[in-house]
Design a protein around this motif. Sequence first.
Motif, short mmCIF file in Angstrom:
data_model
loop_
_atom_site.label_atom_id
_atom_site.label_comp_id
_atom_site.label_asym_id
_atom_site.label_seq_id
_atom_site.Cartn_x
_atom_site.Cartn_y
_atom_site.Cartn_z
N GLN A 263 -7.11 -35.51 -4.77
CA GLN A 263 -5.93 -35.40 -3.92
C GLN A 263 -5.99 -36.58 -2.98
N LEU A 264 -4.85 -37.18 -2.71
CA LEU A 264 -4.80 -38.39 -1.90
C LEU A 264 -3.61 -38.32 -0.96
N ARG A 265 -3.80 -38.80 0.25
CA ARG A 265 -2.71 -38.84 1.24
C ARG A 265 -2.61 -40.27 1.76
N THR A 266 -1.39 -40.79 1.85
CA THR A 266 -1.18 -42.15 2.34
C THR A 266 -0.77 -42.13 3.82
N HIS A 267 -0.96 -43.27 4.47
CA HIS A 267 -0.57 -43.40 5.88
C HIS A 267 0.95 -43.27 6.05
N LEU A 268 1.68 -43.93 5.16
CA LEU A 268 3.14 -43.94 5.23
C LEU A 268 3.73 -43.44 3.91
N PRO A 269 4.94 -42.91 3.94
CA PRO A 269 5.57 -42.46 2.70
C PRO A 269 5.72 -43.61 1.70
N MET A 270 5.59 -43.27 0.43
CA MET A 270 5.73 -44.27 -0.63
C MET A 270 6.83 -43.86 -1.59
N ASN A 271 7.29 -44.77 -2.39
CA ASN A 271 8.31 -44.64 -3.44
C ASN A 271 9.61 -44.00 -2.93
N GLU A 272 10.53 -43.77 -3.84
CA GLU A 272 11.86 -43.27 -3.47
C GLU A 272 11.84 -41.89 -2.84
N GLY A 273 10.86 -41.09 -3.20
CA GLY A 273 10.83 -39.71 -2.72
C GLY A 273 10.18 -39.54 -1.36
N ASN A 274 9.84 -40.65 -0.70
CA ASN A 274 9.15 -40.58 0.59
C ASN A 274 7.92 -39.68 0.53
N GLN A 275 7.17 -39.82 -0.51
CA GLN A 275 6.01 -38.97 -0.76
C GLN A 275 4.76 -39.55 -0.10
N ARG A 276 3.96 -38.68 0.51
CA ARG A 276 2.68 -39.08 1.11
C ARG A 276 1.49 -38.42 0.43
N ASN A 277 1.70 -37.27 -0.21
CA ASN A 277 0.62 -36.54 -0.86
C ASN A 277 0.71 -36.69 -2.37
N PHE A 278 -0.42 -37.04 -2.95
CA PHE A 278 -0.48 -37.26 -4.39
C PHE A 278 -1.69 -36.54 -4.96
N SER A 279 -1.59 -36.09 -6.19
CA SER A 279 -2.75 -35.54 -6.88
C SER A 279 -2.64 -35.92 -8.34
N GLY A 280 -3.80 -36.07 -8.95
CA GLY A 280 -3.84 -36.45 -10.35
C GLY A 280 -5.25 -36.86 -10.73
N VAL A 281 -5.35 -37.42 -11.92
CA VAL A 281 -6.65 -37.88 -12.41
C VAL A 281 -6.85 -39.33 -11.98
N LEU A 282 -7.96 -39.59 -11.33
CA LEU A 282 -8.30 -40.93 -10.88
C LEU A 282 -8.65 -41.78 -12.09
N LYS A 283 -7.91 -42.86 -12.27
CA LYS A 283 -8.18 -43.75 -13.41
C LYS A 283 -9.13 -44.87 -13.01
N GLY A 284 -9.23 -45.14 -11.70
CA GLY A 284 -10.15 -46.18 -11.24
C GLY A 284 -9.58 -46.97 -10.09
N PHE A 285 -10.17 -48.16 -9.90
CA PHE A 285 -9.80 -49.04 -8.81
C PHE A 285 -9.62 -50.44 -9.39
N VAL A 286 -8.41 -50.97 -9.32
CA VAL A 286 -8.10 -52.26 -9.92
C VAL A 286 -7.34 -53.13 -8.93
N ASP A 287 -7.83 -54.34 -8.70
CA ASP A 287 -7.16 -55.32 -7.84
C ASP A 287 -6.79 -54.76 -6.47
N GLY A 288 -7.72 -54.03 -5.85
CA GLY A 288 -7.49 -53.50 -4.51
C GLY A 288 -6.60 -52.26 -4.46
N LYS A 289 -6.33 -51.68 -5.63
CA LYS A 289 -5.44 -50.52 -5.68
C LYS A 289 -6.12 -49.35 -6.38
N VAL A 290 -5.86 -48.15 -5.86
CA VAL A 290 -6.31 -46.91 -6.49
C VAL A 290 -5.30 -46.57 -7.58
N VAL A 291 -5.77 -46.36 -8.79
CA VAL A 291 -4.87 -46.02 -9.90
C VAL A 291 -5.02 -44.54 -10.19
#
Length: 144
Positions: free
Chosen positions: A92-120
């Motif tokens: 489960q992950l929470r961002t500082h500011l809302p992201m994408n069109e849905g103004n979403q801050r909370n995300f959950s899913g399977v962690l694929k890894g870390f690439v180029d400074g980004k959590v996938v």
Amino acid sequence: MDLHGLVEQVVSGLGFELVDFETSPRTRLMRVFIDIERGITVDDCAAVSNQLTRVFEVENVDYDRLEVSSPGLDRPLKKAADFERFAGEMIQLRTHLPMNEGNQRNFSGVLKGFVDGKVVLSQSDGDIEIPLEEVEKARLVPQF
């Protein structure tokens, strides 16, 4: 004095990983969360606590209470190395500011890894990439 650096030096010197370090100025409480590949035992917590107590005495660190424990099954993910190490796990992950069109801050899913400074993160509707600096907090989701 860099208290976090001091704690990290002691913990890593004993062969453990410092997962998190919290202080509460009002109650003068210090919480230290440690981990190691084989898992944490009560004896591990006692050893780290005893060593930190000695170091704090020598360094004149003023505190009332010290707590040392494992990070638990819902371990926080903080560093890039954490996101690499736990690839394939549900988070489960929470961002500082809302992201994408849905103004979403909370995300959950399977962690694929870390690439180029980004959590996938893999979600049912596709993968999402979240810059590490945008992550407010992230935790493993225990699977029973």
